[in-house]
Design a protein around this motif. Structure first.
Motif, mmCIF file in Angstrom:
data_model
loop_
_atom_site.group_PDB
_atom_site.id
_atom_site.type_symbol
_atom_site.label_atom_id
_atom_site.label_comp_id
_atom_site.label_asym_id
_atom_site.label_seq_id
_atom_site.Cartn_x
_atom_site.Cartn_y
_atom_site.Cartn_z
ATOM 1 N N PRO A 158 0.800 -1.704 -0.037
ATOM 2 C CA PRO A 158 -0.047 0.216 0.290
ATOM 3 C C PRO A 158 0.539 1.298 0.240
ATOM 4 O O PRO A 158 1.987 1.399 0.202
ATOM 5 N N SER A 159 0.530 2.300 -1.111
ATOM 6 C CA SER A 159 0.457 3.322 -0.666
ATOM 7 C C SER A 159 1.288 4.381 -0.239
ATOM 8 O O SER A 159 -0.176 4.402 0.652
ATOM 9 N N ARG A 160 2.178 5.091 1.043
ATOM 10 C CA ARG A 160 1.815 6.086 1.818
ATOM 11 C C ARG A 160 2.723 7.408 1.212
ATOM 12 O O ARG A 160 2.502 8.371 2.166
ATOM 13 N N SER A 161 2.524 7.283 -0.096
ATOM 14 C CA SER A 161 3.412 9.183 -0.466
ATOM 15 C C SER A 161 2.069 9.994 -0.905
ATOM 16 O O SER A 161 1.556 9.473 -1.797
ATOM 17 N N ARG A 162 2.100 10.889 -1.320
ATOM 18 C CA ARG A 162 1.363 11.939 -1.632
ATOM 19 C C ARG A 162 -0.540 11.941 -1.887
ATOM 20 O O ARG A 162 -0.605 11.449 -2.989
ATOM 21 N N PRO A 163 -0.918 11.492 -0.708
ATOM 22 C CA PRO A 163 -2.202 11.134 -1.051
ATOM 23 C C PRO A 163 -3.428 12.582 -1.455
ATOM 24 O O PRO A 163 -2.667 13.357 -1.527
ATOM 25 N N LYS A 164 -3.852 12.509 -2.649
ATOM 26 C CA LYS A 164 -4.890 12.695 -2.954
ATOM 27 C C LYS A 164 -5.568 13.956 -1.920
ATOM 28 O O LYS A 164 -6.343 13.042 -1.038
ATOM 29 N N PRO A 165 -5.839 15.237 -2.149
ATOM 30 C CA PRO A 165 -6.819 16.125 -0.744
ATOM 31 C C PRO A 165 -8.469 15.471 -1.463
ATOM 32 O O PRO A 165 -8.290 15.107 -2.065
ATOM 33 N N LEU A 166 -8.911 15.482 0.089
ATOM 34 C CA LEU A 166 -10.421 14.928 -0.013
ATOM 35 C C LEU A 166 -11.260 15.701 0.147
ATOM 36 O O LEU A 166 -10.848 16.794 0.753
ATOM 37 N N SER A 167 -11.763 16.039 -0.487
ATOM 38 C CA SER A 167 -13.458 17.452 0.313
ATOM 39 C C SER A 167 -14.085 16.172 1.170
ATOM 40 O O SER A 167 -14.503 15.198 1.156
ATOM 41 N N THR A 168 -14.567 17.167 2.522
ATOM 42 C CA THR A 168 -15.516 16.862 2.623
ATOM 43 C C THR A 168 -16.969 16.478 2.808
ATOM 44 O O THR A 168 -17.840 16.173 3.391
ATOM 45 N N ALA A 169 -16.905 17.033 1.664
ATOM 46 C CA ALA A 169 -18.669 17.114 1.720
ATOM 47 C C ALA A 169 -18.260 16.213 -0.331
ATOM 48 O O ALA A 169 -17.672 16.113 -0.733
ATOM 49 N N PRO A 170 -19.574 15.193 0.126
ATOM 50 C CA PRO A 170 -19.844 14.011 -1.111
ATOM 51 C C PRO A 170 -19.266 14.920 -2.106
ATOM 52 O O PRO A 170 -20.299 15.847 -2.830
ATOM 53 N N GLU A 171 -19.372 13.836 -3.523
ATOM 54 C CA GLU A 171 -19.586 14.463 -4.704
ATOM 55 C C GLU A 171 -20.193 14.470 -5.299
ATOM 56 O O GLU A 171 -21.344 13.332 -4.846
ATOM 57 N N PRO A 172 -21.673 15.349 -6.618
ATOM 58 C CA PRO A 172 -22.315 14.870 -6.984
ATOM 59 C C PRO A 172 -22.595 13.502 -7.898
ATOM 60 O O PRO A 172 -21.050 12.776 -8.040
ATOM 61 N N ALA A 173 -23.518 13.567 -7.432
ATOM 62 C CA ALA A 173 -23.353 12.462 -8.786
ATOM 63 C C ALA A 173 -23.170 12.433 -9.980
ATOM 64 O O ALA A 173 -22.798 13.582 -10.192
ATOM 65 N N ALA A 174 -22.740 11.575 -10.538
ATOM 66 C CA ALA A 174 -22.321 11.460 -12.361
ATOM 67 C C ALA A 174 -22.992 11.826 -13.115
ATOM 68 O O ALA A 174 -24.336 11.270 -12.674
ATOM 69 N N LYS A 175 -22.475 12.440 -14.048
ATOM 70 C CA LYS A 175 -23.239 13.619 -14.119
ATOM 71 C C LYS A 175 -23.712 12.990 -16.476
ATOM 72 O O LYS A 175 -25.271 12.448 -16.428
ATOM 73 N N ASN A 176 -23.371 11.352 -16.138
ATOM 74 C CA ASN A 176 -23.306 10.980 -17.157
ATOM 75 C C ASN A 176 -23.255 9.077 -17.680
ATOM 76 O O ASN A 176 -21.813 8.938 -16.134
ATOM 77 N N PRO A 177 -23.144 8.440 -17.730
ATOM 78 C CA PRO A 177 -22.622 6.908 -17.856
ATOM 79 C C PRO A 177 -21.442 6.904 -18.108
ATOM 80 O O PRO A 177 -20.509 5.943 -17.390
ATOM 81 N N VAL A 226 -19.270 7.812 -14.958
ATOM 82 C CA VAL A 226 -19.431 6.801 -13.847
ATOM 83 C C VAL A 226 -18.377 5.125 -14.629
ATOM 84 O O VAL A 226 -17.440 4.568 -13.507
ATOM 85 N N ILE A 227 -18.322 4.592 -15.799
ATOM 86 C CA ILE A 227 -17.674 4.210 -16.439
ATOM 87 C C ILE A 227 -16.031 4.657 -15.980
ATOM 88 O O ILE A 227 -14.792 3.979 -15.660
ATOM 89 N N GLU A 228 -15.929 5.730 -15.702
ATOM 90 C CA GLU A 228 -14.341 6.039 -16.252
ATOM 91 C C GLU A 228 -13.909 6.018 -14.077
ATOM 92 O O GLU A 228 -12.741 5.748 -13.875
ATOM 93 N N ARG A 229 -15.123 6.116 -13.453
ATOM 94 C CA ARG A 229 -14.256 6.192 -12.267
ATOM 95 C C ARG A 229 -14.620 4.658 -11.555
ATOM 96 O O ARG A 229 -13.741 4.390 -11.118
#
Length: 272
Positions: free
Chosen positions: A4-23, A26-29
């Motif tokens: 498991p990586s321990r370096s340079r984690p990406k910052p997380l938003s405290t607010a939930p992300e909006p639902a994906a706008k298109n399929p 979703v596939i990219e995620r």
């Protein structure tokens, strides 16, 4: 697999992300999550997956849940995730549908166009090579035995020598004892000592030759084709009348065989 990586984690938003706008989003995620999971041999916690993909934990959790339901991802009792069995099933289907002959033919045709000579695809069947595909040169009245369905002993053919090298010294001795090393021309190899010497050359150079050993006046150069597991599955050979034989074609034949191997999923070991 890496730890498991321990370096340079990406910052997380405290607010939930909006639902994906298109399929497509979703596939990219989904693909992001699968790519990260593919890097680990052990189950990965949700928090780690979110960090490495840049997704909010709730978004990652929702997508992973959907993939778990389809078998693409498995969730452990501890709440960590790993790739699921469905991917193995799909991978096996893809592999089973890859035809050696269909995969090899485009490269064989290019080699044929560049050299003007016959290009053969041979596989092993016991103590013989069977030719399963061929491009015909049409340039010579010299008969070439490498027609589709034709067979020839391993020790007299360029492709067969590739397989004997793969067998190793003990099995080569067993082959010699079992077959008696019959010859069909005056230049055929008929002794174990001569065969071992020839196979040492093949091992060092990565290509094999048949110099009038199957048929008088016909010569071949062959290189091996490997599948995604690294197994030698076929040989690609160029056959020519003796008067047109050109050993300088060897690198081109090997490069073409390597191209077919890559198309079958073969990845050479590092440093090769």
């Amino acid at each position: 697999m890496r730890a498991p990586s321990r370096s340079r984690p990406k910052p997380l938003s405290t607010a939930p992300e909006p639902a994906a706008k298109n399929p497509i989003q979703v596939i990219e995620r989904m693909m992001k999550l699968l790519d990260v999971l593919a890097e680990y041999s052990d189950p990965v916690p949700l928090k780690q997956l979110a960090l490495e993909t840049g997704l909010h934990p709730s978004t990652a959790h929702r997508i992973l849940g959907a993939m778990s339901g389809s078998g693409f991802v498995e969730r452990s009792e501890a709440g960590a995730y790993r790739l699921g069995i469905r991917l193995l099933e799909l991978g096996s289907l893809v592999k089973s549908r890859i035809s050696l002959r269909e995969t090899a033919m485009p490269a064989m045709l290019r080699l044929h166009a560049e050299t003007g000579e016959s290009v053969n695809l041979g596989i092993r069947a016991g103590d013989e090579i069977v030719y399963v595909e061929r491009t015909s040169s049409g340039r010579s009245s010299v008969r070439v035995v490498h027609i589709v369905g034709a067979r020839a002993p391993l020790h007299t053919t360029a492709t067969g020598k590739l397989f004997l090298v793969e067998d190793g010294a003990h099995q080569v001795k067993e082959y010699a004892r079992r077959t008696g090393l019959p010859g069909t021309t005056p230049t055929s190899i008929t002794t174990l000592a001569a065969l071992e010497k020839e196979l040492d050359k093949v091992r060092r150079h990565g290509v094999a030759y048949d110099l009038d050993e199957v048929e008088n006046g016909v010569r071949c150069i062959a290189a091996g084709i490997r599948d995604d597991s690294g197994e030698l599955v076929a040989g690609l050979s160029l056959s020519t009348p003796a008067e047109r034989f050109n050993p300088d074609w060897a690198p081109l034949i090997k490069a073409t065989a390597d191209e077919i191997s890559r198309a079958l999923g073969y990845v050479p070991p590092a440093g090769r």
